[in-house]
Design an enzyme around this catalytic site. Structure first.
Site, mmCIF file in Angstrom:
data_model
loop_
_atom_site.group_PDB
_atom_site.id
_atom_site.type_symbol
_atom_site.label_atom_id
_atom_site.label_comp_id
_atom_site.label_asym_id
_atom_site.label_seq_id
_atom_site.Cartn_x
_atom_site.Cartn_y
_atom_site.Cartn_z
ATOM 1 N N GLU A 1 -32.572 -44.087 12.158
ATOM 2 C CA GLU A 1 -32.329 -45.025 11.061
ATOM 3 C C GLU A 1 -33.530 -45.921 10.809
ATOM 4 O O GLU A 1 -34.160 -46.424 11.739
ATOM 5 C CB GLU A 1 -31.116 -45.893 11.410
ATOM 6 C CG GLU A 1 -30.742 -46.912 10.362
ATOM 7 C CD GLU A 1 -29.504 -47.704 10.737
ATOM 8 O OE1 GLU A 1 -28.977 -48.414 9.867
ATOM 9 O OE2 GLU A 1 -29.059 -47.619 11.905
ATOM 10 N N GLU B 1 -20.683 -50.214 5.559
ATOM 11 C CA GLU B 1 -21.273 -51.091 6.572
ATOM 12 C C GLU B 1 -21.679 -52.407 5.917
ATOM 13 O O GLU B 1 -22.841 -52.786 5.902
ATOM 14 C CB GLU B 1 -22.465 -50.399 7.250
ATOM 15 C CG GLU B 1 -22.877 -51.092 8.546
ATOM 16 C CD GLU B 1 -24.064 -50.429 9.228
ATOM 17 O OE1 GLU B 1 -23.857 -49.740 10.235
ATOM 18 O OE2 GLU B 1 -25.202 -50.610 8.757
#
Length: 272
Positions: free
Chosen positions: A155, A256
């Site tokens: 990520e 998220e």
């Protein structure tokens, strides 16, 4: 705003955190979701007792929710403890101690995506030395994921909120994806495309989607500014998810984002 064909899951490490961990899967199910994801939930323990792991598995099963994404250990998030891969020492050792624990737990609940945060830069240590350790540890993580049939995710975060994190662009994260795949020969490492983080870095999101969709293993969204639900900011999230679908991405999209001021259960009106 339309989000046709997207497969949404809820990140229970940022939503429903007003509830105890074991109550969150049921809360997500009550809100209409059958899939969830988590950062490593035991921030001070990379290898909890089996009874602790069994408790979370039971909570997921009782709620009828599937865990579709799990972070390897990375300390306390959000926060400064993202140095699990940066230098030899306690944090790196905790990361390595967590790999088989997390992989086995993921396998036990049918989770096939494991996210490994790269780690923060540490002052006074040669960045090349840090990158060499990161590559070695990520290769070990990729092998642990492969053992249980899972994908390793890499990520990119954003520079304003994580100034010491080296991967603050899509190309930087993709470079690590390619390096890990080359080091292991497994080709099970993919890009976690987080539209909020990439927008905070000022990237052209449509270009990122078109260029890197084939290497994307998971997607996460929040609006910008504010990291709230879709519609609270200015990102064209519906258009970007449609672009991802047209580029061939058919995986999960993790919600998220920060909950509504009215609470997590009130944070999904945009879907209705």
């Amino acid at each position: 705003m339309s989000f046709t064909d997207a497969r949404f899951d809820v990140n229970l490490s940022i939503l429903f955190t007003e509830l105890p961990l074991l109550d969150r899967p049921a809360a997500a199910a009550a809100a209409g979701f059958d899939a969830v994801e988590l950062w490593w939930p035991w921030v001070d323990d990379p290898a909890p007792e089996q009874s602790v792991l069994d408790g979370l598995r039971s909570a997921l099963e009782s709620a009828g929710t599937r865990l579709v994404g799990l972070n390897f250990y990375a300390g306390r998030l959000p926060g400064p403890d993202r140095g699990a891969l940066s230098v030899p020492g306690a944090e790196s050792e905790r990361f390595l101690a967590n790999l088989d624990v997390a992989a086995d737990f993921a396998a036990s609940v049918g989770c096939t995506a494991l996210n490994a945060l790269y780690g923060n830069r540490v002052a006074g240590v040669d960045p090349a030395e840090q990158d060499a350790l990161a590559l070695a540890n990520l290769a070990t993580a990729a092998r642990a994921a492969d053992r249980v049939g899972a994908t390793l995710l890499i990520e990119a975060l954003n520079a304003p909120e994580s100034p010491d994190y080296p991967l603050v662009s899509a190309p930087a994260a993709i470079d690590v994806v390619n390096r890990v795949n080359a080091a292991t020969g497994l080709d099970n490492t993919r890009f976690l495309l987080d539209l909020y983080h990439l927008s905070m870095n000022g990237e052209d999101l449509a270009e990122v989607v078109n260029r890197y969709a084939p290497l994307t293993g998971h997607v996460q969204i929040a609006d910008n500014p504010g990291r709230g639900a879709p519609g609270t900011g200015s990102l064209p999230l519906a258009d970007l998810l449609d672009l991802l679908r047209k580029a061939g991405y058919a995986g999960w999209t993790g919600l998220e984002y920060k909950p509504s001021p009215a609470g997590s259960a009130a944070s999904f009106d945009w879907l209705r």
